[in-house]
Design a protein around this motif. Structure first.
Motif, mmCIF file in Angstrom:
data_model
loop_
_atom_site.group_PDB
_atom_site.id
_atom_site.type_symbol
_atom_site.label_atom_id
_atom_site.label_comp_id
_atom_site.label_asym_id
_atom_site.label_seq_id
_atom_site.Cartn_x
_atom_site.Cartn_y
_atom_site.Cartn_z
ATOM 1 N N MET A 1 0.804 -1.212 0.000
ATOM 2 C CA MET A 1 0.000 0.000 0.000
ATOM 3 C C MET A 1 0.842 1.270 0.000
ATOM 4 O O MET A 1 1.889 1.339 0.628
ATOM 5 C CB MET A 1 -0.953 -0.001 1.191
ATOM 6 C CG MET A 1 -2.127 -0.946 1.012
ATOM 7 S SD MET A 1 -3.197 -0.973 2.446
ATOM 8 C CE MET A 1 -2.518 -2.358 3.328
ATOM 9 N N MET A 2 0.347 2.289 -0.709
ATOM 10 C CA MET A 2 1.005 3.586 -0.772
ATOM 11 C C MET A 2 0.796 4.334 0.538
ATOM 12 O O MET A 2 -0.155 4.079 1.267
ATOM 13 C CB MET A 2 0.422 4.401 -1.931
ATOM 14 C CG MET A 2 0.632 3.787 -3.296
ATOM 15 S SD MET A 2 -0.476 4.478 -4.580
ATOM 16 C CE MET A 2 -0.154 6.242 -4.443
ATOM 17 N N LYS A 3 1.686 5.301 0.790
ATOM 18 C CA LYS A 3 1.533 6.120 1.995
ATOM 19 C C LYS A 3 0.391 7.119 1.842
ATOM 20 O O LYS A 3 -0.189 7.584 2.815
ATOM 21 C CB LYS A 3 2.835 6.846 2.318
ATOM 22 C CG LYS A 3 3.263 7.892 1.313
ATOM 23 C CD LYS A 3 4.562 8.568 1.743
ATOM 24 C CE LYS A 3 4.977 9.707 0.826
ATOM 25 N NZ LYS A 3 5.215 9.294 -0.550
ATOM 26 N N GLU A 4 0.040 7.473 0.582
ATOM 27 C CA GLU A 4 -1.097 8.367 0.347
ATOM 28 C C GLU A 4 -2.402 7.661 0.703
ATOM 29 O O GLU A 4 -2.488 6.429 0.651
ATOM 30 C CB GLU A 4 -1.136 8.818 -1.116
ATOM 31 C CG GLU A 4 0.014 9.715 -1.524
ATOM 32 C CD GLU A 4 1.299 8.973 -1.840
ATOM 33 O OE1 GLU A 4 2.355 9.629 -2.030
ATOM 34 O OE2 GLU A 4 1.267 7.717 -1.884
ATOM 35 N N THR A 5 -3.420 8.432 1.033
ATOM 36 C CA THR A 5 -4.691 7.832 1.454
ATOM 37 C C THR A 5 -5.855 8.167 0.524
ATOM 38 O O THR A 5 -6.960 7.688 0.741
ATOM 39 C CB THR A 5 -5.045 8.281 2.888
ATOM 40 O OG1 THR A 5 -5.198 9.702 2.926
ATOM 41 C CG2 THR A 5 -3.960 7.864 3.866
ATOM 42 N N VAL A 6 -5.607 8.984 -0.505
ATOM 43 C CA VAL A 6 -6.633 9.337 -1.497
ATOM 44 C C VAL A 6 -5.961 9.407 -2.861
ATOM 45 O O VAL A 6 -4.830 9.889 -2.981
ATOM 46 C CB VAL A 6 -7.296 10.700 -1.187
ATOM 47 C CG1 VAL A 6 -8.366 11.023 -2.237
ATOM 48 C CG2 VAL A 6 -7.913 10.714 0.202
ATOM 49 N N ASP A 7 -6.646 8.932 -3.896
ATOM 50 C CA ASP A 7 -6.084 8.988 -5.245
ATOM 51 C C ASP A 7 -7.236 8.947 -6.245
ATOM 52 O O ASP A 7 -8.397 8.757 -5.875
ATOM 53 C CB ASP A 7 -5.138 7.811 -5.474
ATOM 54 C CG ASP A 7 -4.183 8.027 -6.646
ATOM 55 O OD1 ASP A 7 -4.201 9.133 -7.234
ATOM 56 O OD2 ASP A 7 -3.423 7.099 -6.976
#
Length: 471
Positions: free
Chosen positions: A192-198
């Motif tokens: 999983m990416m560290k970002e939480t919205v994409d």
């Protein structure tokens, strides 16, 4: 329309608050529900729906309590079978919220009831998906957790997930926003990416699981490759989310009882409770209640409790910093540990002042550790980081005994010879030290600051490994 992600870092979990025309929907709420109720009240709005993307394994959701407090119905997707009243949505069923619409898209694979909720704006345009554990940023939900419940293999669940992604999610427009249930650090996925919205368009470009030319066989292989065993508390959290649980106020009332040192000692002896010390690791090293376990609040607290204390019904007594008792009890309840029986009034200082026995952990700086290695290159060293961290770089001849599986390595530690233990920064190694000491292994020394301090002290490391772990 208002959409707010309410992200809880220690669980790497995203809950969602959606408001339109005075009506509110909450998706995957945390156990403590007052913040949602207060937010709606402040906005002169009413909580109308509570949506659950699936029966969560890594935390206890607040759906039961929130429904009780607000009267809002709980909504699950197809094939869900909770023990309490809930709306079991049909695939494609629409729910009006003010002037927007939420559509239930059945996306089985992570679990068979897994459902993605599609939010359409007032004009009927697809705006966002709340994908639960079906689609993460950079990954998808692991397909091995629901094997028993679904009576399917992880490969069969992965095949189901492949179909869900390609028939329900990938056909959506690239500008649709993706709001997942988890981010980096969760045990529900691998990459999983560290970002939480994409945006979905970006995920189609960079998420390996959404490759347009990917075959089902390739998907199954990649999704199931390298899965570590899930934490032992996962099935117990699923059971609580499916069957219900005590109200959070009852848990807090029970867990925040102040106990004198004598009462604390008596409770520990009579109930078989684990004494859980949640202070900073440096404070624990200086002194702690004998046989207590350290898992500090200022780290990955709740997931480590779940990983290392197998039974959520285990009674717990707390040693905590002043003013953080309620926080500790709340965070324990998030992962299903509701049997906190109270805390040591006055903290560890009160224990010492009462003349009670206490223990310490020997800890040395990386510079002192370096001198020991230079004097004796056969000094036993145990690295409790994850295998991937160890493989990347480690002290030559150090043994890898990952904290997650420490109990499986107890026979490997020397019985009499002094040995050293370290992690990345000092948090996990102190947890390991506390567990070892609780098992009667006291001939250990912790390396303060962990691998970061080790590298700064210019202790030689290597990236070559001949694996020595069982996991």
């Amino acid at each position: 329309m208002k959409v707010e992600q309410i992200y809880t870092g220690c669980l790497a979990q995203g809950a969602y608050y959606i408001e339109s025309e005075g009506e509110v929907a909450i998706i995957d709420p945390l156990r403590e529900v007052k913040p949602y109720i207060e937010k709606a009240k402040k906005n002169n709005a009413k909580i109308t729906y509570i949506f659950e993307t699936h029966f969560h394994a890594d935390f206890v959701s607040g759906h039961v309590t929130l429904s009780k407090e607000t009267g809002a119905p709980i909504i699950f997707g197809p094939q869900a079978n909770p023990s309490f009243d809930a709306i079991i949505a049909k695939d494609g069923q629409e729910f009006k919220l003010g002037n927007v619409t939420i559509v239930a898209l059945h996306t089985p694979g992570h679990t068979m009831e897994s459902t993605t909720y599609l939010l359409k704006d007032k004009d009927g345009k697809d705006y966002a998906i709340f994908s639960g554990d079906t689609l993460f940023l950079g990954d998808v939900g692991r397909p091995d957790l629901a094997q028993k419940a679904a009576n399917m293999t992880q490969e069969q669940l992965a095949e189901t997930l492949y179909d869900s992604l390609r028939t329900k999610i990938m056909p959506l427009a690239d500008d649709v926003i993706v709001y997942p249930a988890h981010g980096a650090g969760s045990a529900c996925g691998k990459n999983m990416m560290k970002e939480t919205v994409d945006t979905l368009g970006n995920q189609k470009q960079m998420n390996y699981a959404l490759r347009e030319d990917m075959t089902k066989e390739e998907f199954v292989k990649e999704v199931t490759d390298g899965l570590l065993p899930p934490p032992q508390y996962f099935p117990l959290n699923v059971k609580m989310n499916k069957e219900g649980y005590d109200d959070i106020d009852e848990v807090l009332e029970r867990g925040t009882q102040a106990l004198s040192p004598d009462a604390f000692e008596t409770a520990a002896n009579e109930t078989g409770a684990i004494v859980l010390d949640v202070r900073h690791q440096n404070e624990f090293a200086k002194g702690h209640v004998p046989r207590s376990i350290f898992i500090g609040l200022d780290g990955g607290f709740a997931p480590w409790v779940g990983a290392l204390i197998a039974d959520v019904k285990q009674p717990i007594l707390l040693v905590a910093p002043e003013g953080r008792i309620e926080e500790a009890v709340t965070r324990l309840s998030r992962v299903g540990f509701d049997q906190t029986l109270g805390f040591l009034k006055g903290g560890f200082e009160a224990w010492k002042e009462a003349g009670k026995d206490y223990d310490t952990v020997d800890s040395v700086s990386a510079d002192t550790f370096k001198k020991q290695l230079e004097a004796d290159d056969k000094t036993p060293v145990y690295d409790v980081r994850k295998e991937g961290e160890y493989v990347s770089e480690h002290i030559a001849d150090a043994q890898n005994t990952p904290l997650d599986f420490l109990n499986e390595y107890l026979t490997e530690f020397p019985e009499k010879e002094t040995f050293y233990v370290h992690c990345a920064g000092g948090y996990r190694s102190m947890i390991a030290a506390s567990i070892l000491k609780s098992r009667g292994i006291h001939n250990l020394i912790d390396v303060a600051g962990g691998f970061k301090a080790i590298k700064e002290a210019a202790i030689p490391v290597t990236d070559y490994v001949c694996p020595t772990t069982l996991k």
